[in-house]
Design an enzyme around this catalytic site. Structure first.
Site, PDB file in Angstrom:
ATOM      1  N   LYS A  41       0.827  -1.215   0.000  1.00 23.39           N
ATOM      2  CA  LYS A  41       0.000   0.000   0.000  1.00 23.39           C
ATOM      3  C   LYS A  41       0.855   1.257   0.000  1.00 23.39           C
ATOM      4  O   LYS A  41       0.615   2.187  -0.768  1.00 23.39           O
ATOM      5  CB  LYS A  41      -0.908   0.006   1.248  1.00 23.39           C
ATOM      6  N   ASN A  42       1.858   1.281   0.883  1.00 21.73           N
ATOM      7  CA  ASN A  42       2.617   2.522   1.064  1.00 21.73           C
ATOM      8  C   ASN A  42       3.604   2.792  -0.070  1.00 21.73           C
ATOM      9  O   ASN A  42       4.273   3.826  -0.072  1.00 21.73           O
ATOM     10  CB  ASN A  42       3.323   2.518   2.420  1.00 21.73           C
ATOM     11  N   CYS A 137      -4.913   8.050   9.885  1.00 19.42           N
ATOM     12  CA  CYS A 137      -4.902   7.350  11.179  1.00 19.42           C
ATOM     13  C   CYS A 137      -4.466   8.306  12.282  1.00 19.42           C
ATOM     14  O   CYS A 137      -3.543   9.099  12.097  1.00 19.42           O
ATOM     15  CB  CYS A 137      -3.921   6.184  11.145  1.00 19.42           C
ATOM     16  N   ARG A 142       0.769  14.622  13.428  1.00 14.11           N
ATOM     17  CA  ARG A 142       1.195  14.238  12.082  1.00 14.11           C
ATOM     18  C   ARG A 142       1.234  15.472  11.175  1.00 14.11           C
ATOM     19  O   ARG A 142       0.423  15.636  10.272  1.00 14.11           O
ATOM     20  CB  ARG A 142       0.263  13.172  11.500  1.00 14.11           C
ATOM     21  N   ASP A 325       4.772   0.264  12.130  1.00 11.67           N
ATOM     22  CA  ASP A 325       3.516  -0.338  11.673  1.00 11.67           C
ATOM     23  C   ASP A 325       3.360  -1.792  12.115  1.00 11.67           C
ATOM     24  O   ASP A 325       2.305  -2.379  11.925  1.00 11.67           O
ATOM     25  CB  ASP A 325       3.442  -0.267  10.142  1.00 11.67           C
ATOM     26  N   ARG A 418      -8.563  -0.443   5.059  1.00  6.76           N
ATOM     27  CA  ARG A 418      -7.743   0.570   4.401  1.00  6.76           C
ATOM     28  C   ARG A 418      -6.362   0.028   4.042  1.00  6.76           C
ATOM     29  O   ARG A 418      -5.730   0.537   3.121  1.00  6.76           O
ATOM     30  CB  ARG A 418      -7.552   1.797   5.320  1.00  6.76           C
TER      31      ARG A 418
HETATM   32  N1  EPU Z   1       6.859  14.335  11.503  1.00  7.14           N
HETATM   33  C1  EPU Z   1       7.291  15.585  11.875  1.00  7.14           C
HETATM   34  N2  EPU Z   1       7.224  16.596  10.964  1.00  7.14           N
HETATM   35  C2  EPU Z   1       6.745  16.386   9.713  1.00  7.14           C
HETATM   36  C3  EPU Z   1       6.320  15.112   9.338  1.00  7.14           C
HETATM   37  C4  EPU Z   1       6.397  14.093  10.259  1.00  7.14           C
HETATM   38  O1  EPU Z   1       7.704  15.790  12.998  1.00  7.14           O
HETATM   39  O2  EPU Z   1       6.681  17.350   8.950  1.00  7.14           O
HETATM   40  C5  EPU Z   1       6.867  13.269  12.504  1.00  7.14           C
HETATM   41  C6  EPU Z   1       5.434  12.845  12.820  1.00  7.14           C
HETATM   42  O3  EPU Z   1       4.879  13.667  13.823  1.00  7.14           O
HETATM   43  C7  EPU Z   1       5.612  11.416  13.248  1.00  7.14           C
HETATM   44  C8  EPU Z   1       6.863  10.966  12.506  1.00  7.14           C
HETATM   45  O4  EPU Z   1       7.449  12.128  11.969  1.00  7.14           O
HETATM   46  O5  EPU Z   1       5.825  11.366  14.627  1.00  7.14           O
HETATM   47  C9  EPU Z   1       6.618   9.996  11.377  1.00  7.14           C
HETATM   48  O6  EPU Z   1       5.843  10.587  10.387  1.00  7.14           O
HETATM   49  P1  EPU Z   1       6.091  10.318   8.838  1.00  7.14           P
HETATM   50  O7  EPU Z   1       5.809  11.606   8.141  1.00  7.14           O
HETATM   51  O8  EPU Z   1       7.403   9.659   8.609  1.00  7.14           O
HETATM   52  O9  EPU Z   1       4.958   9.261   8.529  1.00  7.14           O
HETATM   53  P2  EPU Z   1       3.945   9.351   7.347  1.00  7.14           P
HETATM   54  O10 EPU Z   1       4.695   9.678   6.123  1.00  7.14           O
HETATM   55  O11 EPU Z   1       2.787  10.141   7.742  1.00  7.14           O
HETATM   56  C10 EPU Z   1       4.193   6.863   6.603  1.00  7.14           C
HETATM   57  C11 EPU Z   1       3.277   5.694   6.388  1.00  7.14           C
HETATM   58  C12 EPU Z   1       2.754   5.227   7.731  1.00  7.14           C
HETATM   59  C13 EPU Z   1       3.941   4.811   8.575  1.00  7.14           C
HETATM   60  C14 EPU Z   1       4.945   5.966   8.710  1.00  7.14           C
HETATM   61  C15 EPU Z   1       6.227   5.570   9.402  1.00  7.14           C
HETATM   62  C16 EPU Z   1       2.341   6.059   4.189  1.00  7.14           C
HETATM   63  C17 EPU Z   1       1.178   6.411   3.353  1.00  7.14           C
HETATM   64  N3  EPU Z   1       2.180   6.098   5.519  1.00  7.14           N
HETATM   65  O12 EPU Z   1       3.430   7.852   7.260  1.00  7.14           O
HETATM   66  O13 EPU Z   1       1.935   4.116   7.482  1.00  7.14           O
HETATM   67  O14 EPU Z   1       3.513   4.430   9.856  1.00  7.14           O
HETATM   68  O15 EPU Z   1       5.302   6.454   7.398  1.00  7.14           O
HETATM   69  O16 EPU Z   1       6.918   4.631   8.653  1.00  7.14           O
HETATM   70  O17 EPU Z   1       3.394   5.732   3.663  1.00  7.14           O
HETATM   71  C18 EPU Z   1       0.126   2.632   7.852  1.00  7.14           C
HETATM   72  O18 EPU Z   1       0.403   2.106   6.763  1.00  7.14           O
HETATM   73  O19 EPU Z   1      -0.695   2.121   8.652  1.00  7.14           O
HETATM   74  C19 EPU Z   1       0.788   3.877   8.228  1.00  7.14           C
HETATM   75  C20 EPU Z   1       0.346   4.664   9.189  1.00  7.14           C
END
Ligand code: EPU
Length: 437
Positions: A41-42, A137, A142, A325, A418
């Site tokens: 998915k990701n 989620c 975030r 995850d 999802r």
């Molecule tokens: N963060 C910041 N500043 C930012 C962005 C993120 O501090 O500008 C912090 C967030 O607060 C959080 C951490 O960084 O504590 C991780 O966030 P990240 O942005 O890396 O995660 P994401 O891109 O929102 C993706 C996956 C998630 C997975 C995380 C960590 C996708 C679509 N989603 O989320 O997947 O948990 O990376 O690997 O790729 C899932 O599949 O169930 C899922 C939640």
């Protein structure tokens, strides 16, 4: 590698199950058999967004059939792309000849954080993008600061309104970007935007998850110039235009991990087909440390429960750390391990709330703080009525239901849908007693 003949699961989840809101499990049967792992998915979501970078047709194969993919299909269509989704073939064709809409619709963006991934491509291609702050989620804070600050560094004007961002740039310029946090989707957004910028962009402290690596390789296939993939230092030399792509999505390490953990927690033995060994290494090490056996073939992984299950400490970190995850699924295994185990969630600041649901099933678990949980085992789990809070906590509760004696009813399974394709069919094909209500 074959260890048992089992019916393969119906891979496509339609009709009846789509209206179900609860999953019912009857625990106690060890998982056994072979299972083929689907596309990630990701990886699928950013790759679909990348099709907006080009006016040429793009095709993705091995696309998982999930609620989030349908959201991305809708989103791309609303932005002006022609999208042909053929679930039976796990294929999506996207042709974004023109981008006719540069404002992402709030009703879709609030449902999925990955919706923000269209911002980089549209801003880079058209010089204008407006998006609401994304939902998704609830795992703690975030933000999308990393993305927005990166766009600004590349010369975009960013107006931050009440819950939305409006970004404009005649053409993005290459820039030196330092990411305060190696955000997964933030890295993908900036990587995509940089491919069409003028000059060289460097991203320091980039995230290095396998899905980002796969996206980068696909962008190179489209004509992008990228160095440093798989490392925290990315160097992108912008090009004038990109071509279409025809790519197959890499195996989902999180789906594979969920089933691998399930096999060990239920005392079973399974073979997972179509998995990348390197992507699974953090989990492999922790499963072995807990006493399980993991054997590798070329693209197969055999996972067998050991004679005993030992307590371990898990730290969820960016890749190649243990995946955040999978920590909720791993928690189920820890309830069955001898002694005291701990999970430290270092990525999100509120991703352990599911422990209250596990406690309803008899788990001896203490939340030390929002980022640390302590498990004392082994504890016999019993069936209960529990609620999925997000995609991965839903999978955790299903696993707990497969370990527990008696019947469990897991509600709010829309979250699970999802992120997991046909999770009920796949567990059933491994011998689990599981059904939709
Ligand atoms: N963060 C910041 N500043 C930012 C962005 C993120 O501090 O500008 C912090 C967030 O607060 C959080 C951490 O960084 O504590 C991780 O966030 P990240 O942005 O890396 O995660 P994401 O891109 O929102 C993706 C996956 C998630 C997975 C995380 C960590 C996708 C679509 N989603 O989320 O997947 O948990 O990376 O690997 O790729 C899932 O599949 O169930 C899922 C939640």
């Amino acid at each position: 590698m074959q260890i048992a003949e089992r019916p393969t699961s119906a891979t496509i989840e339609h009709g009846l199950s789509a209206s179900a809101t609860r999953i019912i499990t009857e625990g106690g049967t060890p998982l056994r058999g072979n299972l083929r792992i689907g596309g990630a998915k990701n990886a699928a979501l950013p790759m679909m967004a990348a099709a907006l970078l080009t006016d040429e047709p793009c095709t993705l194969e091995n696309v998982p059939i999930l609620a989030d993919i349908y959201v991305m299909v809708d989103l791309l269509r609303r932005l002006g792309a022609d999208v042909e989704f053929t679930p039976e073939l796990h294929r999506v064709r996207i042709h974004a000849r023109d981008i006719t809409e540069r404002t992402a619709p709030a009703d879709l963006v609030e449902r999925m954080r990955a919706s923000f991934l269209v911002s980089g491509p549209i801003l880079a291609r058209t010089g204008e993008m407006t998006s609401p702050a994304p939902g998704g989620c609830k795992l703690g804070s975030r933000p999308v600061d990393v993305d927005v600050r990166g766009f600004k560094r590349m010369g975009a004007n960013v107006f931050v309104g009440d819950g939305f961002y409006k970004m404009t740039a005649s053409r993005l310029e290459g820039a030196e970007i330092y990411m305060d946090y190696p955000s997964h989707t933030g890295t993908e957004n900036l990587l995509m935007a940089a491919t069409l910028s003028r000059g060289v962009t460097t991203i320091v402290n980039a995230a290095a998850e396998p899905e980002i690596d796969a996206l980068g390789k696909m962008l190179i296939e489209m004509g992008a110039k990228i160095e440093g993939l798989g490392t925290p230092y990315l160097r992108i030399t912008g090009v004038e235009r990109l071509h279409g792509f025809h790519t197959s999505i890499l195996p989902d390490r999180l789906e594979a991990g969920t089933f691998a953990i399930g096999a060990v927690a239920t005392g079973g033995e399974i073979v997972l087909e179509n998995v990348n060994q390197r992507d699974m290494l953090p989990l492999t090490y922790k499963l072995r440390e807990a006493g399980a056996e993991v054997w590798w073939g070329d693209s197969d992984m055999l996972v067998r429960a050991g004679k005993t299950l030992d307590s371990v400490e898990v730290q969820a970190l960016p890749f190649p750390g243990f995946p955040t995850d999978l920590q909720a699924a791993f928690a189920v295994l820890l309830t069955q391990a001898n002694g005291v185990s701990r999970i430290y969630e270092r990525v999100f600041n509120d991703r352990l709330r599911y422990v209250d649901e596990l406690a309803k099933m008899g788990a001896r678990v203490q939340l030390v703080n929002n980022q640390e949980a302590r498990f004392t085992g082994p504890t016999p789990l019993h069936g209960a009525d529990v609620t999925a809070l997000d995609i991965r906590s839903g999978a955790c509760l299903i696993l707990a239901g497969l370990v527990a004696s008696g019947e469990s009813r897991i509600s709010e399974i829309k979250h699970v849908r999802r992120g997991y394709e046909d999770i009920v069919g796949k567990f059933a094909s491994l011998g689990a007693s599981i059904r939709y209500e």
